[in-house]
Design a protein around this motif. Structure first.
Motif, mmCIF file in Angstrom:
data_model
loop_
_atom_site.group_PDB
_atom_site.id
_atom_site.type_symbol
_atom_site.label_atom_id
_atom_site.label_comp_id
_atom_site.label_asym_id
_atom_site.label_seq_id
_atom_site.Cartn_x
_atom_site.Cartn_y
_atom_site.Cartn_z
ATOM 1 N N TYR A 28 88.166 -38.386 154.577
ATOM 2 C CA TYR A 28 88.007 -38.247 156.019
ATOM 3 C C TYR A 28 87.745 -36.804 156.397
ATOM 4 N N VAL A 29 87.231 -36.602 157.588
ATOM 5 C CA VAL A 29 87.002 -35.244 158.074
ATOM 6 C C VAL A 29 87.531 -35.123 159.497
ATOM 7 N N ALA A 30 87.783 -33.890 159.909
ATOM 8 C CA ALA A 30 88.245 -33.637 161.275
ATOM 9 C C ALA A 30 87.376 -32.499 161.788
ATOM 10 N N SER A 31 87.168 -32.435 163.091
ATOM 11 C CA SER A 31 86.337 -31.370 163.628
ATOM 12 C C SER A 31 87.229 -30.188 164.024
ATOM 13 N N VAL A 38 94.837 -30.462 168.959
ATOM 14 C CA VAL A 38 96.196 -30.797 168.540
ATOM 15 C C VAL A 38 97.117 -29.598 168.761
ATOM 16 N N ILE A 39 96.569 -28.411 168.541
ATOM 17 C CA ILE A 39 97.358 -27.200 168.733
ATOM 18 C C ILE A 39 97.613 -26.956 170.218
ATOM 19 N N GLY A 40 96.647 -27.315 171.042
ATOM 20 C CA GLY A 40 96.865 -27.080 172.463
ATOM 21 C C GLY A 40 95.623 -27.166 173.331
ATOM 22 N N SER A 41 94.489 -26.687 172.831
ATOM 23 C CA SER A 41 93.275 -26.708 173.634
ATOM 24 C C SER A 41 92.035 -26.702 172.758
ATOM 25 N N LYS A 42 91.039 -27.451 173.162
ATOM 26 C CA LYS A 42 89.806 -27.515 172.394
ATOM 27 C C LYS A 42 89.145 -26.142 172.322
ATOM 28 N N ASN A 43 89.521 -25.284 173.249
ATOM 29 C CA ASN A 43 88.916 -23.952 173.272
ATOM 30 C C ASN A 43 89.287 -23.100 172.064
ATOM 31 N N TYR A 44 90.279 -23.519 171.334
ATOM 32 C CA TYR A 44 90.690 -22.741 170.172
ATOM 33 C C TYR A 44 89.778 -22.963 168.969
ATOM 34 N N ALA A 45 88.797 -23.837 169.128
ATOM 35 C CA ALA A 45 87.929 -24.207 168.005
ATOM 36 C C ALA A 45 87.445 -23.014 167.182
ATOM 37 N N ARG A 46 86.939 -22.000 167.848
ATOM 38 C CA ARG A 46 86.408 -20.841 167.134
ATOM 39 C C ARG A 46 87.508 -20.128 166.361
ATOM 40 N N ALA A 47 88.656 -20.028 166.985
ATOM 41 C CA ALA A 47 89.790 -19.364 166.338
ATOM 42 C C ALA A 47 90.251 -20.174 165.121
ATOM 43 N N VAL A 48 90.149 -21.484 165.220
ATOM 44 C CA VAL A 48 90.549 -22.337 164.103
ATOM 45 C C VAL A 48 89.651 -22.037 162.901
ATOM 46 N N GLY A 49 88.372 -21.904 163.165
ATOM 47 C CA GLY A 49 87.432 -21.605 162.092
ATOM 48 C C GLY A 49 87.799 -20.293 161.418
ATOM 49 N N ASN A 50 88.175 -19.318 162.208
ATOM 50 C CA ASN A 50 88.547 -18.027 161.643
ATOM 51 C C ASN A 50 89.795 -18.144 160.789
ATOM 52 N N ILE A 96 74.188 -37.825 155.386
ATOM 53 C CA ILE A 96 72.759 -38.081 155.287
ATOM 54 C C ILE A 96 71.984 -36.979 155.985
ATOM 55 N N ASN A 97 71.058 -36.360 155.260
ATOM 56 C CA ASN A 97 70.272 -35.266 155.816
ATOM 57 C C ASN A 97 71.161 -34.166 156.395
ATOM 58 N N GLY A 98 72.220 -33.851 155.681
ATOM 59 C CA GLY A 98 73.101 -32.780 156.131
ATOM 60 C C GLY A 98 73.992 -33.148 157.301
ATOM 61 N N LYS A 99 73.921 -34.402 157.716
ATOM 62 C CA LYS A 99 74.747 -34.837 158.849
ATOM 63 C C LYS A 99 75.786 -35.856 158.398
ATOM 64 N N ILE A 100 77.025 -35.625 158.784
ATOM 65 C CA ILE A 100 78.103 -36.533 158.409
ATOM 66 C C ILE A 100 78.133 -37.735 159.343
ATOM 67 N N ASN A 101 78.440 -38.898 158.791
ATOM 68 C CA ASN A 101 78.592 -40.101 159.598
ATOM 69 C C ASN A 101 79.973 -40.063 160.230
ATOM 70 N N LEU A 102 80.058 -39.455 161.399
ATOM 71 C CA LEU A 102 81.352 -39.295 162.060
ATOM 72 C C LEU A 102 81.975 -40.621 162.464
ATOM 73 N N GLU A 103 81.136 -41.558 162.861
ATOM 74 C CA GLU A 103 81.641 -42.876 163.275
ATOM 75 C C GLU A 103 82.527 -43.458 162.185
ATOM 76 N N ASN A 108 91.089 -40.202 163.163
ATOM 77 C CA ASN A 108 91.612 -40.395 164.519
ATOM 78 C C ASN A 108 92.559 -39.239 164.814
ATOM 79 N N ILE A 109 92.332 -38.574 165.906
ATOM 80 C CA ILE A 109 93.120 -37.386 166.236
ATOM 81 C C ILE A 109 94.625 -37.656 166.304
ATOM 82 N N ASN A 110 94.971 -38.895 166.651
ATOM 83 C CA ASN A 110 96.396 -39.236 166.741
ATOM 84 C C ASN A 110 97.088 -39.153 165.385
#
Length: 116
Positions: A28-31, A38-50, A96-103, A108-110
């Motif tokens: 499985y994968v998570a974005s 889960v930490i608190g806000s979707k805005n942390y995405a960039r910080a998560v990557g770091n 497929i073609n560098g794209k993950i089948n997210l569906e 599940n985030i829960n």
DNA sequence: CAACTGACTCACT
DNA sequence: TAGTGAGCCAGTT
């Protein structure tokens, strides 16, 4: 040393990130935005990557290769996105073609919120 | 303390 | 569908 034990030195933010990422099951994968939310806000995405970029743990403890971009692209990786892509494929993730089948492979985030 | 950087995301064109 | 710009945040300079 269990993941839940790596307290010291690391900032609280990083600890949270590693803790959550360690819960992503094989196949499985998570974005980045999911982890952020889960930490608190979707805005942390960039910080998560770091945080993952400087992740000191081996992939057995913190499988950071299972964290991908929200649009289905694999995203970056400290040792090259090519390596990341192959590891995911070997775990059974459909790409497929560098794209993950997210569906099919996006967790599940829960499941990240619970269990810990 | 201000400015930059980067494994991101979303809205708009 | 692909490309661009702006917003966001933790860390580092």
């Amino acid at each position: 040393m269990p993941v839940s034990d790596f307290n010291s030195k690391l900032s609280n933010f990083k600890k949270r990130v590693y803790e959550i990422v360690s819960k992503i099951p094989k196949g499985y994968v998570a974005s980045y935005s999911q982890i952020a939310e889960v930490i608190g806000s979707k805005n942390y995405a960039r910080a998560v990557g770091n945080a993952l970029h400087v992740n000191p743990f081996p992939r057995e403890e913190v499988p950071c290769h299972r964290v991908v971009k929200s649009n289905g692209e694999v995203g970056g990786y400290a040792y090259g996105s090519y390596v990341k892509t192959n590891m995911l494929i070997e775990e059974g993730v459909e790409i497929i073609n560098g794209k993950i089948n997210l569906e099919k492979n996006l967790i599940n985030i829960n499941l990240l919120k619970n269990r810990g």
